[in-house]
Design a protein around this motif. Structure first.
Motif, PDB file in Angstrom:
ATOM      1  N   ARG A   7       0.860  -1.186   0.000  1.00 44.45           N
ATOM      2  CA  ARG A   7       0.000   0.000   0.000  1.00 44.45           C
ATOM      3  C   ARG A   7       0.895   1.235   0.000  1.00 44.45           C
ATOM      4  NH1 ARG A   7      -2.719  -1.768   4.578  1.00 44.45           N
ATOM      5  NH2 ARG A   7      -1.743  -0.040   5.648  1.00 44.45           N
ATOM      6  N   TYR A   8       0.316   2.410  -0.411  1.00 39.78           N
ATOM      7  CA  TYR A   8       1.165   3.592  -0.540  1.00 39.78           C
ATOM      8  C   TYR A   8       1.775   4.019   0.783  1.00 39.78           C
ATOM      9  CZ  TYR A   8       3.056   7.731  -2.602  1.00 39.78           C
ATOM     10  OH  TYR A   8       3.937   8.663  -3.048  1.00 39.78           O
ATOM     11  N   ASP A   9       0.980   3.978   1.877  1.00 41.34           N
ATOM     12  CA  ASP A   9       1.530   4.392   3.175  1.00 41.34           C
ATOM     13  C   ASP A   9       2.630   3.434   3.615  1.00 41.34           C
ATOM     14  OD1 ASP A   9      -0.465   2.455   3.437  1.00 41.34           O
ATOM     15  OD2 ASP A   9      -0.637   2.845   5.573  1.00 41.34           O
ATOM     16  N   GLN A  10       2.506   2.148   3.240  1.00 41.84           N
ATOM     17  CA  GLN A  10       3.564   1.188   3.593  1.00 41.84           C
ATOM     18  C   GLN A  10       4.846   1.489   2.821  1.00 41.84           C
ATOM     19  OE1 GLN A  10       1.347  -2.317   2.522  1.00 41.84           O
ATOM     20  NE2 GLN A  10       0.998  -2.858   4.657  1.00 41.84           N
ATOM     21  N   VAL A  11       4.691   1.862   1.545  1.00 39.16           N
ATOM     22  CA  VAL A  11       5.882   2.173   0.731  1.00 39.16           C
ATOM     23  C   VAL A  11       6.634   3.351   1.331  1.00 39.16           C
ATOM     24  CG1 VAL A  11       6.651   3.021  -1.499  1.00 39.16           C
ATOM     25  CG2 VAL A  11       4.954   1.241  -1.389  1.00 39.16           C
ATOM     26  N   MET A  12       5.900   4.443   1.620  1.00 39.81           N
ATOM     27  CA  MET A  12       6.559   5.633   2.148  1.00 39.81           C
ATOM     28  C   MET A  12       7.117   5.351   3.539  1.00 39.81           C
ATOM     29  SD  MET A  12       6.354   7.541  -0.349  1.00 39.81           S
ATOM     30  CE  MET A  12       6.716   9.222  -0.004  1.00 39.81           C
ATOM     31  N   GLY A  13       6.368   4.572   4.344  1.00 36.57           N
ATOM     32  CA  GLY A  13       6.849   4.217   5.683  1.00 36.57           C
ATOM     33  C   GLY A  13       8.141   3.422   5.614  1.00 36.57           C
ATOM     34  N   LEU A  14       8.191   2.432   4.706  1.00 33.47           N
ATOM     35  CA  LEU A  14       9.402   1.618   4.568  1.00 33.47           C
ATOM     36  C   LEU A  14      10.590   2.493   4.182  1.00 33.47           C
ATOM     37  CD1 LEU A  14      10.656  -1.262   4.379  1.00 33.47           C
ATOM     38  CD2 LEU A  14      10.102  -1.212   1.973  1.00 33.47           C
ATOM     39  N   GLY A  15      10.362   3.395   3.232  1.00 32.43           N
ATOM     40  CA  GLY A  15      11.461   4.251   2.771  1.00 32.43           C
ATOM     41  C   GLY A  15      11.976   5.164   3.866  1.00 32.43           C
ATOM     42  N   TRP A  16      11.070   5.876   4.534  1.00 35.31           N
ATOM     43  CA  TRP A  16      11.501   6.915   5.459  1.00 35.31           C
ATOM     44  C   TRP A  16      11.816   6.387   6.849  1.00 35.31           C
ATOM     45  CZ3 TRP A  16      12.981  11.718   4.327  1.00 35.31           C
ATOM     46  CH2 TRP A  16      12.611  12.231   3.088  1.00 35.31           C
ATOM     47  N   LYS A  17      11.047   5.379   7.321  1.00 36.15           N
ATOM     48  CA  LYS A  17      11.215   4.959   8.718  1.00 36.15           C
ATOM     49  C   LYS A  17      12.188   3.801   8.866  1.00 36.15           C
ATOM     50  CE  LYS A  17       6.554   6.294  10.002  1.00 36.15           C
ATOM     51  NZ  LYS A  17       5.223   5.746  10.316  1.00 36.15           N
TER      52      LYS A  17
END
Lengths: 336, 122
Positions: free
Chosen positions: A306-316
């Motif tokens: 999911r999009y929030d998972q993608v951004m979360g994986l990248g940044w966090k």
């Protein structure tokens, strides 16, 4: 030697140098283009087998002529430009994608005596060009003036710039160990590492780089910009025929270039367990094909995030991991 | 003969030119070979077969701006790290400690952004 002879010598040298680089570049680009064509074939065949299908098998023996048939089909398709598009932006976007995606080939050494441009800042050139390729995506999304393209372009740009940071930071560890940005020097520095590759001392960096490379090239499980169930085709919805194919070419060029960078920075380039006489770049190709297979394997195995998972994986996760990798690498080097 | 630095970069431009020409050639060949039967429905932006309604470039989430600004911050950090990493062997322990302090300072800002929900998508 008087001034005129010197001038003639320099002039002659420049001509020879330009011609030689032109031939080298042409050979490299054409060979990579063939690899791109057969990467699509390999992808369909491998994913077919993994899903217990046969894959393409009608055109030529075992479907081997399928990529050529695909190109011929695309060449005869109608090139539709919708009325509402921003024409100059719409026209230029696929070329930006393609040129930025493929030009990195110029600095990549296939083996120590074959590199088109042996520059000191090769790694920086590659990172700069991979940043530029996101402009193609953004401009395509904006210029198409269509809802799906706009959303796809927006998502793609945010995702690409996020993973760009993780990738740039993952490579810092390699630079510290090699002490150079020149790719030939980086490969030569790996000869003293275990298995002649940086993947063991830089295991965190290697992991971060591979995940970021898959996300940078917008491939599954990070292919949200073109998630067909939500966005039809993302930023290239409005493109057809050869312009559409240029985006595809850019994606596969990106995939091959990223695999080449991974081979050079982490897997020891052309060094192997034993030298193969006559083919100095044998191990480079073996590692490259393995990584391309790995990309396809990942695509056949993992579902889309999911999009929030993608951004979360990248940044966090990836960015803190990459920073941790830099600190640990430095600590080991200072203590040693 | 020794090649000057600017000449070393010339082949990159040449390869970019080769790739561009290949792209233009493919689009041009496509122009000559393709069938052309345009009609009004074909030339409308795709929206699931219905006529498009409203402005396609509507307002979008503020999150995208926040991500873009954070990208600039971290990219500048990466640029600072490169020369440090390349000369790491010569500058030793002192530079290492300095860079760790720099990274810690950046992590403070990073966790501030995290707590304020910059990475929260819902």
């Amino acid at each position: 030697m008087d001034a005129k002879t010197l001038y003639d010598a320099a002039d002659h040298f420049l001509l020879k140098y330009t011609g030689l680089s032109l031939i080298k570049g042409l050979v490299l680009v054409v060979i990579t283009l063939l690899h791109v064509a057969y990467a699509t074939y390999a992808e369909r065949k491998v994913i077919g087998r993994m899903q217990q299908r046969i894959g393409p098998n009608r055109v030529g023996p075992r479907g081997l002529l399928q990529p050529i048939a695909d190109v011929l089909k695309l060449l005869t398709k109608e090139d539709i430009t919708p009325d509402c598009v921003d024409r100059p932006v719409f026209m230029i976007a696929p070329f930006i994608s393609l040129v930025a995606g493929a030009t990195s080939l110029a600095v990549i050494p296939i083996w120590q005596n074959f590199v088109v441009a042996n520059v000191n800042c090769a790694l920086l050139v590659i990172l700069a060009l991979s940043s530029l390729s996101s402009f193609g995506v953004i401009l395509a999304g904006w210029g198409s003036n269509s809802r799906y393209s706009f959303l796809g372009g927006l998502r793609a740009s945010a995702q690409v710039i996020s993973y760009e940071i993780a990738m740039a930071l993952a490579l810092v560890g390699v630079m510290m160990l090699a002490g150079s940005l020149n790719l030939i020097d980086i490969v030569k520095a790996q000869i003293n590492s275990p298995f002649k590759m940086f993947a063991i001392p830089q295991i965190i960096g290697f992991f971060v780089f591979m995940v970021a490379a898959i996300a940078e090239t917008n491939r599954t499980p990070f292919d949200l910009p073109e998630a067909e169930s939500e966005l039809v085709a993302g930023y290239f919805v409005e493109y057809s025929a050869m312009r559409f194919a240029l985006f595809y070419l850019a994606e596969y060029f990106g995939m091959i270039v990223m695999s080449m960078v991974a081979v050079i920075c982490f897997l020891g380039g052309w060094y192997g367990p034993f030298p193969i006489p006559g083919i100095p770049f044998f191990w480079f190709l073996v590692k490259l094909y393995f990584l391309i297979f790995f990309y396809i394997w990942v695509r056949a195995t993992l579902p889309r995030y999911r999009y929030d998972q993608v951004m979360g994986l990248g940044w966090k996760i990836l960015i803190p991991l990459a920073l941790l990798n830099i600190v640990i690498t430095g600590l080991i080097k200072v203590l040693a | 003969m020794q090649i000057s630095v600017s000449l070393q970069y010339l082949p990159i431009l040449l390869v970019a030119g080769i790739v561009f020409i290949i792209g233009v050639a493919m689009v041009t060949i496509n122009k000559f070979l393709s069938v052309k039967r345009p009609y009004p429905e074909k030339r409308v932006a795709y929206e699931c077969g219905l006529p498009p309604t409203g402005q396609p470039r509507h307002r979008f989430s503020i999150k995208f701006y926040a991500i873009a600004i954070l990208f600039v911050v971290f990219d500048v950090e990466a640029v600072f790290l490169y020369p440090w990493a390349v000369t790491f062997d010569q500058i030793g322990l002192f530079a290492y400690v300095e860079m760790v302090i720099f990274i810690i300072l950046l992590l403070v800002a990073y966790f501030y952004a995290w707590i304020r929900g910059a990475f929260q998508w819902e």
